[in-house]
Design an enzyme around this catalytic site. Structure first.
Site, PDB file in Angstrom:
ATOM      1  CD  GLU A   1      38.186  39.145  34.842  1.00  0.00           C
ATOM      2  OE1 GLU A   1      38.502  38.194  35.594  1.00  0.00           O
ATOM      3  OE2 GLU A   1      38.248  40.329  35.206  1.00  0.00           O
TER       4      GLU A   1
ATOM      5  CG  HIS B   1      45.212  47.921  34.460  1.00  0.00           C
ATOM      6  ND1 HIS B   1      45.745  47.176  35.480  1.00  0.00           N
ATOM      7  CD2 HIS B   1      43.878  47.936  34.673  1.00  0.00           C
ATOM      8  CE1 HIS B   1      44.771  46.781  36.288  1.00  0.00           C
ATOM      9  NE2 HIS B   1      43.626  47.229  35.824  1.00  0.00           N
TER      10      HIS B   1
END
Lengths: 330, 326
Positions: free
Chosen positions: B60, B129
């Site tokens: 990322e 998440h």
């Protein structure tokens, strides 16, 4: 490399040395604030590599030790010194400082202060070059310790997967701030680490500008010809501490003495004297001229320039008058 | 006007901008050949090819930094980070580079990237998440932060974000990609600064953004039907910079404010909007402003506990009734 080029490089490296030493003095005098990371000892890295490239045309970025790379790309030393003096005439109007020199019109894309931060940025510039179809290359100079950041691995991987025109130059000065490389890094030879990404690499003596140039020429040709990324490791040494706030007490005196005998400027000077291209007096004259120029042009400009006005304090945070921001777009 | 899903609106904005400008690219994990986890880039790979629709490695910070570097040369990258939880890993490049490069270069460089990422609590995805991180992004100078609540908004805002010269973070929601809504057939742009009056009312303003706008609308409906309270709903789709004028205008009209956020309360949107109210229109208030927020816990896996950790429309109704002494 012919004699005229060598003489010019000698003058350029000597200018770089004296510029940085003058920064040191200005810092001690408190004319320069914040952090200051100096380049003496490593000059052959920037000058050798960029001699083989096209500074001002190729895109260059580096870490916080950035004054000299910027100068070599064409940024006026006066506006760099003015930036260090935090004056409005500085290249970043006094908003950047020593660690954030930018000269975008000369394609010097900045000095960045997060260790390893430029790795993906340089790969991104290479992606931009590739998309636009130009023959420029992206060159990223960073120290050895940056290779212990995740960005090193992430960027080498992407650069290879997408075959991006980026040259990574590792200025291996053996220390990450104050920690010697073998105490922080499992594989001391940095060029070996790159083999894990199937990227060609080479390690050369970073104190001998002719060797740096020769290796860089090969590296630049590889990248410019569309063969993908390349990694060049230059073995070098910085004479001063990591920054001015570093006592530099962690390095053995023997080691410092050994490297001072391999000074990139003295080595080139003596070589030119030996073959009769210059005399010691020529060199002293050159040195005197440089010192005079730094005082009468560079320092004078920085000293006499005005402080930035308070009005610029909030000016560069977000774009002004952007039609997509306020609405009213048909 | 067509009724399309949230993901279709994102896809349409991408498609139109990529067709218009060959320098617009999109990149992220699984966005190309697989078409994106939320289908937001579905079909674009076939149309625009691998140089412009890029499956990235799971790196990322690396690919976000790569997008920023490309943006220096005029490329317009739209970066999808699969979940805001993963965008933590890219914060170095978003905060240290994209948000600051314009300033520290004295205006020489900008980083016109768009980062899209869904946050929020969905279906038992567990603590790593289910984060809601808009409050972190909105606290950073040099970034624009957008949280669309409908297909129409995400279309118009993404179009503007791609063309804007500033870095823009678009906070989406895992549960909203299949939400349907009307989107005009003709191209349009929404300004990246402002707020929308979603429901006019006179008794209390409910401030929401992203998914909480829908809780506010449900609550306003209940308050009107069952309690004779006429609530106004203001959609703060732009979290940074916040619409101070719009916030003050509504509070000056209703004299009461409830801010509804899915995130934990500390250092959040509710706290910030309350500060704006204090600064802009404190003497218009008839009651102390209230925030409806999540509990200050990581999101649990158990479904019942998960739902109990975050607010809903009933919590908003209860807060309003308490404010009115009912």
């Amino acid at each position: 490399m012919d004699a005229e080029v060598k003489k010019r490089l000698l003058g350029e490296m000597l200018f770089a040395r004296r510029f940085e030493e003058r920064c040191y003095e200005a810092y001690v005098e408190r004319k320069i604030g914040g952090f200051l990371h100096l380049y003496p000892g490593e000059e052959a890295c920037a000058y050798g590599v960029l001699e083989a490239a096209r500074p001002g045309y190729d895109y260059v970025m580096t870490s916080y030790r950035d004054h000299i790379h910027a100068i070599r790309c064409g940024v006026d030393p006066k506006v760099i010194m003015a930036e260090l003096y935090s004056k409005v005439t500085g290249c970043c109007k006094g908003l950047g400082g020593s660690m954030h020199i930018f000269g975008v019109e000369h394609r010097f894309m900045g000095g960045y202060a997060l260790v390893g931060g430029p790795f993906p940025l340089a790969a991104g510039i290479a992606k931009g070059i590739k998309m636009k179809g130009g023959d420029e290359i992206s060159i990223c100079f960073l120290g050895d310790a940056a290779n212990n950041q995740g960005t090193f691995h992430e960027s080498l991987n992407m650069a290879k997967v997408w075959e991006l025109p980026v040259l990574y130059v590792c200025e291996n000065n053996l220390y990450g701030i104050g920690t010697r490389i073998d105490r922080s890094t499992a594989v001391v030879d940095q060029y070996k680490r790159v083999s894990g990404y199937n990227i060609p690499s080479e390690q050369v003596d970073g104190q001998d500008i002719e060797l740096v140039y020769k290796a860089a020429k090969k590296a630049v040709e590889h990248v410019r010809s569309g063969k993908g990324p390349y990694f060049l490791e230059l073995m070098t040494y910085r004479y001063r501490g990591h920054s001015m706030s570093d006592s530099n007490a962690y390095r053995p005196k023997d080691e410092e003495r050994m490297w001072s005998k391999r000074d990139p400027i003295i080595m080139l000077r003596d070589r030119l004297i030996e073959v009769g291209e210059i005399t010691l007096d020529d060199y002293k004259q050159m040195d005197g001229d440089i010192l005079e120029k730094i005082e009468s042009e560079v320092i004078k400009f920085a000293e006499e320039s005005p402080q930035p006005p308070l009005e610029i304090l909030e000016k560069y945070t977000l774009g002004e008058d952007d039609p997509w921001v306020k609405g009213g777009v048909a | 006007m067509s009724e399309i899903m949230f993901w279709e609106a994102i896809r349409r904005a991408h498609d139109e901008e990529m067709a218009r400008d060959p320098l617009v690219i999109c990149m992220g994990e699984d966005i190309a050949i697989a078409g994106g986890t939320y289908k937001a880039t579905n079909g674009l790979y076939d149309k625009y090819g691998p140089e412009r629709v890029i499956d990235t490695p799971i790196s990322e910070n690396g690919y976000t930094g790569l997008g920023i570097g490309a943006s220096y040369l005029g490329i317009r990258p739209v970066i999808e980070i699969m979940s805001v939880n993963f965008s933590w890993l890219a914060m170095d490049q978003i905060f240290n580079t994209a948000a600051k490069v314009r300033y520290m270069s004295g205006g020489q460089l900008t980083a016109p990237i768009v980062v899209r990422s869904p946050g929020g609590t969905a279906h038992q995805l567990g603590a790593q998440h289910s984060a809601r991180m808009e409050k972190v992004f909105m606290g950073i100078a040099g970034l624009r932060v957008i949280t669309p609540s409908s297909p129409r908004q995400v279309y118009g805002l993404l179009k503007s974000a791609i063309r804007c010269n500033d870095p823009v973070f678009i906070n989406e929601h895992e549960l909203m990609y299949n939400m349907k809504g009307e989107v005009p057939d003709d191209e349009f742009f929404m300004p990246l600064e402002g707020s929308e009056l979603t429901r006019a009312g006179k008794d209390v303003t409910l401030f929401g953004y992203n998914i909480s706008v829908h809780w506010c609308l449900q609550a306003a409906d209940i308050l009107a039907r069952q309690h004779d309270i006429d609530a106004e709903v203001v959609d703060l789709y732009a979290l940074s910079p916040l619409d101070r004028v719009g916030i003050a205008a509504s509070v000056s009209k209703t004299h009461r404010a409830v801010i509804v956020e899915e995130a934990e309360p500390a250092v959040g949107v509710g706290a910030e909007v309350m500060a704006v109210i204090n600064e802009e229109c404190f003497f218009e208030l008839d009651a102390p402003p209230v925030r409806v927020s999540a509990l200050n816990v990581p999101i649990p896996y158990n479904h019942t506990l998960e739902k109990a950790a975050i607010p809903n429309a009933q919590d908003v109704v209860k807060s309003v009734l308490k404010m009115f002494g009912k």
